[in-house]
Write an enzyme that holds these catalytic residues in place. Structure first.
Site, PDB file in Angstrom:
ATOM      1  N   ALA A   4      22.852  28.231  10.635  1.00  0.00           N
ATOM      2  CA  ALA A   4      23.728  29.412  10.638  1.00  0.00           C
ATOM      3  C   ALA A   4      25.210  29.066  10.725  1.00  0.00           C
ATOM      4  O   ALA A   4      26.049  29.937  10.535  1.00  0.00           O
ATOM      5  CB  ALA A   4      23.348  30.322  11.810  1.00  0.00           C
ATOM      6  N   GLY A  26      24.223  30.237   5.511  1.00  0.00           N
ATOM      7  CA  GLY A  26      23.776  30.703   6.833  1.00  0.00           C
ATOM      8  C   GLY A  26      24.918  31.363   7.577  1.00  0.00           C
ATOM      9  O   GLY A  26      24.723  32.376   8.268  1.00  0.00           O
ATOM     10  N   ASP A  37      16.978  21.240  15.873  1.00  0.00           N
ATOM     11  CA  ASP A  37      17.013  20.198  14.840  1.00  0.00           C
ATOM     12  C   ASP A  37      15.675  20.227  14.105  1.00  0.00           C
ATOM     13  O   ASP A  37      14.640  19.846  14.651  1.00  0.00           O
ATOM     14  CB  ASP A  37      17.249  18.815  15.481  1.00  0.00           C
ATOM     15  CG  ASP A  37      17.362  17.731  14.427  1.00  0.00           C
ATOM     16  OD1 ASP A  37      17.060  18.008  13.240  1.00  0.00           O
ATOM     17  OD2 ASP A  37      17.736  16.605  14.788  1.00  0.00           O
ATOM     18  N   LEU A  38      15.728  20.684  12.846  1.00  0.00           N
ATOM     19  CA  LEU A  38      14.487  20.839  12.074  1.00  0.00           C
ATOM     20  C   LEU A  38      13.893  19.515  11.630  1.00  0.00           C
ATOM     21  O   LEU A  38      12.784  19.480  11.104  1.00  0.00           O
ATOM     22  CB  LEU A  38      14.762  21.720  10.855  1.00  0.00           C
ATOM     23  CG  LEU A  38      14.961  23.204  11.182  1.00  0.00           C
ATOM     24  CD1 LEU A  38      15.730  23.904  10.078  1.00  0.00           C
ATOM     25  CD2 LEU A  38      13.625  23.896  11.427  1.00  0.00           C
ATOM     26  N   ASN A  98      16.580  29.121   6.503  1.00  0.00           N
ATOM     27  CA  ASN A  98      17.669  28.889   5.544  1.00  0.00           C
ATOM     28  C   ASN A  98      18.168  27.443   5.489  1.00  0.00           C
ATOM     29  O   ASN A  98      18.571  26.961   4.439  1.00  0.00           O
ATOM     30  CB  ASN A  98      18.837  29.830   5.896  1.00  0.00           C
ATOM     31  CG  ASN A  98      20.127  29.394   5.241  1.00  0.00           C
ATOM     32  OD1 ASN A  98      20.335  29.581   4.040  1.00  0.00           O
ATOM     33  ND2 ASN A  98      21.011  28.764   6.029  1.00  0.00           N
ATOM     34  N   TYR A 138      11.045   6.802  -4.690  1.00  0.00           N
ATOM     35  CA  TYR A 138      11.886   7.895  -4.202  1.00  0.00           C
ATOM     36  C   TYR A 138      12.864   8.337  -5.278  1.00  0.00           C
ATOM     37  O   TYR A 138      13.579   7.519  -5.842  1.00  0.00           O
ATOM     38  CB  TYR A 138      12.649   7.445  -2.958  1.00  0.00           C
ATOM     39  CG  TYR A 138      13.606   8.498  -2.415  1.00  0.00           C
ATOM     40  CD1 TYR A 138      13.121   9.652  -1.818  1.00  0.00           C
ATOM     41  CD2 TYR A 138      14.993   8.320  -2.498  1.00  0.00           C
ATOM     42  CE1 TYR A 138      13.984  10.624  -1.325  1.00  0.00           C
ATOM     43  CE2 TYR A 138      15.859   9.291  -2.007  1.00  0.00           C
ATOM     44  CZ  TYR A 138      15.356  10.441  -1.419  1.00  0.00           C
ATOM     45  OH  TYR A 138      16.208  11.394  -0.926  1.00  0.00           O
TER      46      TYR A 138
END
Ligand SMILES: NC(=O)c1ccc[n+]([C@@H]2O[C@H](COP(=O)([O-])OP(=O)(O)OC[C@H]3O[C@@H](n4cnc5c(N)ncnc54)[C@H](OP(=O)(O)O)[C@@H]3O)[C@@H](O)[C@H]2O)c1
Length: 303
Positions: free
Chosen positions: A23, A28, A74-75, A101, A172
């Site tokens: 956010a 956000g 902290d995602l 988000n 990757y």
């Protein structure tokens, strides 16, 4: 008088608890500002509290009456997500809108989350998956709750989740890894909505994408995207926030809607319903991703 959907169309949000991840910055931030202007209590979930405080000061300077609550999340760390959920439960008994988000994009060299998942898959998808599961009891008990997840037009860069190497251990590719995380956001949204309906839960899941909006997201993208494309093609973060705002507040939402801008190949413009790719509607892939996500995160959805 115009038919364009703008934040002016958002009805009064007083009495609602709206939780927004990421956010403090970009979309956000704009979303927090817009919803606070409509009276919502906005819970701003941020990984960096200092940045969060700066964002709050900016919103208060525009709207002194804003109801804002800053919380740390902290995602990229499943333990932080669990702690956040415990803190949220201790403070709040309702969750009207969960806005998944936050995100990271095109990290040049492979990085991993605290528990060892590729950073984009781990943060953008698994982090929000675990967060939603931890908050499910409140989503279920709050009438007409909405879970809205921010995807990207770039999900179309791939046409399937690569289940045989979901964490990019063998090879990757920064853009494919981002695209996969954003396809996962959509598979998750549509499956969550199916589960809500199957369990007769009074909640829906929707999704959005902002087109191309000038934010801090492009910080890893190199000169061309960061400066040139941003200046020439991107729309403002305020415009980019409209699709997720619409997906969270529009009247008559039924679930599984996907909003995005409608001009310039969905890169710019006012939001309307758009179509995600065929792979996003593959319900078998969605179930497979769901099972893997529950195993990897160790978090179960108790519908
Ligand atoms: N901008 C675009 O053109 C565009 C296009 C398609 C999709 N999107 C999506 O829109 C969403 C918002 O991005 P944005 O454009 O607003 O970019 P942004 O300005 O970089 O904002 C991203 C937000 O996510 C937060 N975040 C990143 N990693 C996190 C973590 N591990 N835990 C908690 N928060 C974390 C960032 O925190 P910090 O400030 O601390 O880094 C920041 O608040 C993302 O999901 C992105 O994929 C954006």
């Amino acid at each position: 008088m115009t038919n364009n959907w703008t934040s002016e169309k958002i009805h009064d949000q007083t009495g609602k608890n709206i939780l927004i991840t990421g956010a403090n910055s970009g979309l956000g931030f704009e979303t927090s500002l817009a919803l606070s202007k409509k009276g919502a209590n906005v819970i701003m979930a941020v990984r960096n509290l200092e940045k969060g405080k700066e964002a709050i000061a900016k919103i208060k300077a525009i709207n002194p009456a804003a109801k804002l609550d800053l919380m740390q999340l902290d995602l990229s760390d499943l333990d932080s997500i669990k702690r956040f959920s415990e803190a949220y439960h201790a403070k709040y008994k309702t969750l009207h809108v969960l806005m998944n988000n936050a995100g990271v994009m095109a990290i040049p060299k492979k990085e991993t989350t605290r528990q060892g998942f590729e950073m984009q898959f781990g943060t953008n998808h698994l982090g929000h998956f675990a967060l939603t599961a931890h908050l499910l009891d409140l989503i279920k008990s709050t009438p007409n709750a909405i879970v809205v997840t921010q995807s990207s037009g770039l999900h179309k860069r791939i046409d399937a989740i690569q289940f045989e190497d979901i964490n990019w251990d063998k090879s990757y590719d920064k853009w494919k890894a981002y695209a996969q995380s954003k396809l996962a956001n959509l598979l998750f949204t549509y499956e969550l909505d199916r589960q809500f309906k199957a369990h007769k839960i009074n909640a829906i899941a929707t999704a959005a994408h902002p087109g191309f909006a000038e934010t801090n997201l492009q910080r890893s993208s190199g000169f061309l995207v960061k400066y040139l494309a941003n200046k020439l093609m991107a729309q403002s973060a305020e415009m980019g926030s409209l699709p997720i705002l619409r997906a969270a507040t529009d009247t008559g939402l039924k679930g599984a809607e996907y909003f995005g801008p409608t001009k310039m190949g969905e890169m710019r413009g006012y939001p309307d319903l758009v179509k995600s790719n065929e792979a996003s509607y593959d319900s078998d892939a969605a179930k497979r991703l769901w099972d893997i996500s529950e195993k990897l995160t160790g978090v179960k959805f108790n519908f």
